[in-house]
Design an enzyme around this catalytic site. Sequence first.
Site, PDB file in Angstrom:
ATOM      1  N   CYS A 108       1.202  -0.564  -0.131  1.00 35.74           N
ATOM      2  CA  CYS A 108      -0.293   0.144   0.040  1.00 35.74           C
ATOM      3  C   CYS A 108       1.436   0.739  -0.045  1.00 35.74           C
ATOM      4  O   CYS A 108       1.326   1.452   1.076  1.00 35.74           O
ATOM      5  CB  CYS A 108      -0.959  -0.197   1.305  1.00 35.74           C
ATOM      6  SG  CYS A 108      -1.419   1.616   2.233  1.00 35.74           S
ATOM      7  N   GLU A 109       0.673   2.016  -0.871  1.00 34.76           N
ATOM      8  CA  GLU A 109       1.299   3.604  -1.351  1.00 34.76           C
ATOM      9  C   GLU A 109       0.845   4.447  -0.167  1.00 34.76           C
ATOM     10  O   GLU A 109       1.820   5.125   0.068  1.00 34.76           O
ATOM     11  CB  GLU A 109       1.543   3.781  -2.260  1.00 34.76           C
ATOM     12  CG  GLU A 109       0.300   4.631  -2.858  1.00 34.76           C
ATOM     13  CD  GLU A 109       0.030   5.346  -4.450  1.00 34.76           C
ATOM     14  OE1 GLU A 109      -0.687   6.040  -4.080  1.00 34.76           O
ATOM     15  OE2 GLU A 109       0.364   4.442  -5.281  1.00 34.76           O
ATOM     16  N   HIS A 110       0.447   4.287   0.914  1.00 32.12           N
ATOM     17  CA  HIS A 110      -0.115   5.413   2.054  1.00 32.12           C
ATOM     18  C   HIS A 110       0.692   4.299   3.190  1.00 32.12           C
ATOM     19  O   HIS A 110       0.865   5.792   3.948  1.00 32.12           O
ATOM     20  CB  HIS A 110      -2.184   4.882   2.400  1.00 32.12           C
ATOM     21  CG  HIS A 110      -2.590   5.333   0.715  1.00 32.12           C
ATOM     22  ND1 HIS A 110      -3.315   4.517   0.367  1.00 32.12           N
ATOM     23  CD2 HIS A 110      -2.464   6.837  -0.077  1.00 32.12           C
ATOM     24  CE1 HIS A 110      -4.116   5.318  -0.850  1.00 32.12           C
ATOM     25  NE2 HIS A 110      -3.413   6.580  -0.919  1.00 32.12           N
ATOM     26  N   HIS A 111       1.127   3.614   3.628  1.00 29.58           N
ATOM     27  CA  HIS A 111       1.309   3.033   5.023  1.00 29.58           C
ATOM     28  C   HIS A 111       2.500   2.543   4.474  1.00 29.58           C
ATOM     29  O   HIS A 111       2.995   2.170   5.391  1.00 29.58           O
ATOM     30  CB  HIS A 111       0.306   2.903   5.627  1.00 29.58           C
ATOM     31  CG  HIS A 111      -0.482   3.395   5.912  1.00 29.58           C
ATOM     32  ND1 HIS A 111      -1.574   3.339   5.794  1.00 29.58           N
ATOM     33  CD2 HIS A 111      -0.848   4.745   6.942  1.00 29.58           C
ATOM     34  CE1 HIS A 111      -2.535   4.578   6.416  1.00 29.58           C
ATOM     35  NE2 HIS A 111      -2.148   4.921   6.983  1.00 29.58           N
ATOM     36  N   GLN A 149      -5.472  -0.824  -4.926  1.00 34.10           N
ATOM     37  CA  GLN A 149      -5.530  -1.658  -5.497  1.00 34.10           C
ATOM     38  C   GLN A 149      -6.339  -1.682  -6.739  1.00 34.10           C
ATOM     39  O   GLN A 149      -5.665  -1.957  -8.115  1.00 34.10           O
ATOM     40  CB  GLN A 149      -6.241  -2.813  -4.994  1.00 34.10           C
ATOM     41  CG  GLN A 149      -6.936  -4.245  -5.231  1.00 34.10           C
ATOM     42  CD  GLN A 149      -7.191  -4.640  -4.377  1.00 34.10           C
ATOM     43  OE1 GLN A 149      -7.604  -4.491  -3.041  1.00 34.10           O
ATOM     44  NE2 GLN A 149      -8.528  -5.369  -4.686  1.00 34.10           N
ATOM     45  N   HIS A 177      -5.809  -5.747   2.957  1.00 39.27           N
ATOM     46  CA  HIS A 177      -4.593  -4.905   3.277  1.00 39.27           C
ATOM     47  C   HIS A 177      -4.473  -4.519   4.967  1.00 39.27           C
ATOM     48  O   HIS A 177      -5.041  -4.583   5.587  1.00 39.27           O
ATOM     49  CB  HIS A 177      -5.090  -3.080   2.633  1.00 39.27           C
ATOM     50  CG  HIS A 177      -5.160  -3.063   0.966  1.00 39.27           C
ATOM     51  ND1 HIS A 177      -5.645  -1.934   0.338  1.00 39.27           N
ATOM     52  CD2 HIS A 177      -6.048  -4.104   0.705  1.00 39.27           C
ATOM     53  CE1 HIS A 177      -5.850  -2.024  -0.792  1.00 39.27           C
ATOM     54  NE2 HIS A 177      -6.424  -3.768  -0.811  1.00 39.27           N
ATOM     55  N   CYS A 179      -2.802  -2.913   5.878  1.00 35.77           N
ATOM     56  CA  CYS A 179      -2.872  -1.193   6.503  1.00 35.77           C
ATOM     57  C   CYS A 179      -3.864  -0.914   7.093  1.00 35.77           C
ATOM     58  O   CYS A 179      -4.919   0.041   8.560  1.00 35.77           O
ATOM     59  CB  CYS A 179      -2.740  -0.142   5.224  1.00 35.77           C
ATOM     60  SG  CYS A 179      -4.036  -0.293   4.322  1.00 35.77           S
TER      61      CYS A 179
END
Length: 219
Positions: A108-111, A149, A177, A179
């Site tokens: 995941c590119e956020h976390h 995704q 996910h 996260c």
Amino acid sequence: MRDMGLTEDDDVFKGKEHTPLRRDAFLLSPKEKEKKIEKLFSEIMYTLGLDMTDDSLKDSPKRVAKMYVNEIFGGLLPENTPEVSTFPNKYKYRQMLVEKDITVYSFCEHHFLPIIGKAHIAYVSNGEVIGLSKINRIVDYYAKRPQVQERLTMQIVSALKEALGTANVACIIEAKHLCVNCRGIKDTSSATITAEMSGIFRTHPITRQEFLHYVETKG
């Protein structure tokens, strides 16, 4: 450093399905990236209060740097782009081909926590077919990037459409996910499903339902 000669017109920077990259994304070689990440990750570990002289920890920055550049984010290296060769559909097979339960392991590119799941892919030949292992390689290549995704699903379909010369491609991804699973709400039972339907998979409800039946996904 190397000049990749990339401009705003290059496909790698175009379209909603492309990973957001800086214009100088490929100026550093993989080895140069490893050295830089090693130093920066060592600073992160030190800031967290870890003893970087401990035998168990002292080589961790180097291991993480190699893993980031060459393994889990290896899909950011243009030289890792899979070679996708197609073959004439000499058997004249005109029904859909489905490959299901392809392993998806992304981040995941956020976390920067793992996304783990399965991809189900189908296409209807327009005169060309692709080796089955090449489908897996395309999934793996785009999964090895910081991702969301939805974008991953679109990237896979876009790559297969280009390789096969047909719009008749579909992809469904079902994934967990971490996260969501291990932080924040800490919901360990939920999963995320994304779908990208193109060509007859979008315009023909019967074809779409056939695909969903094969992969046992209702919708």
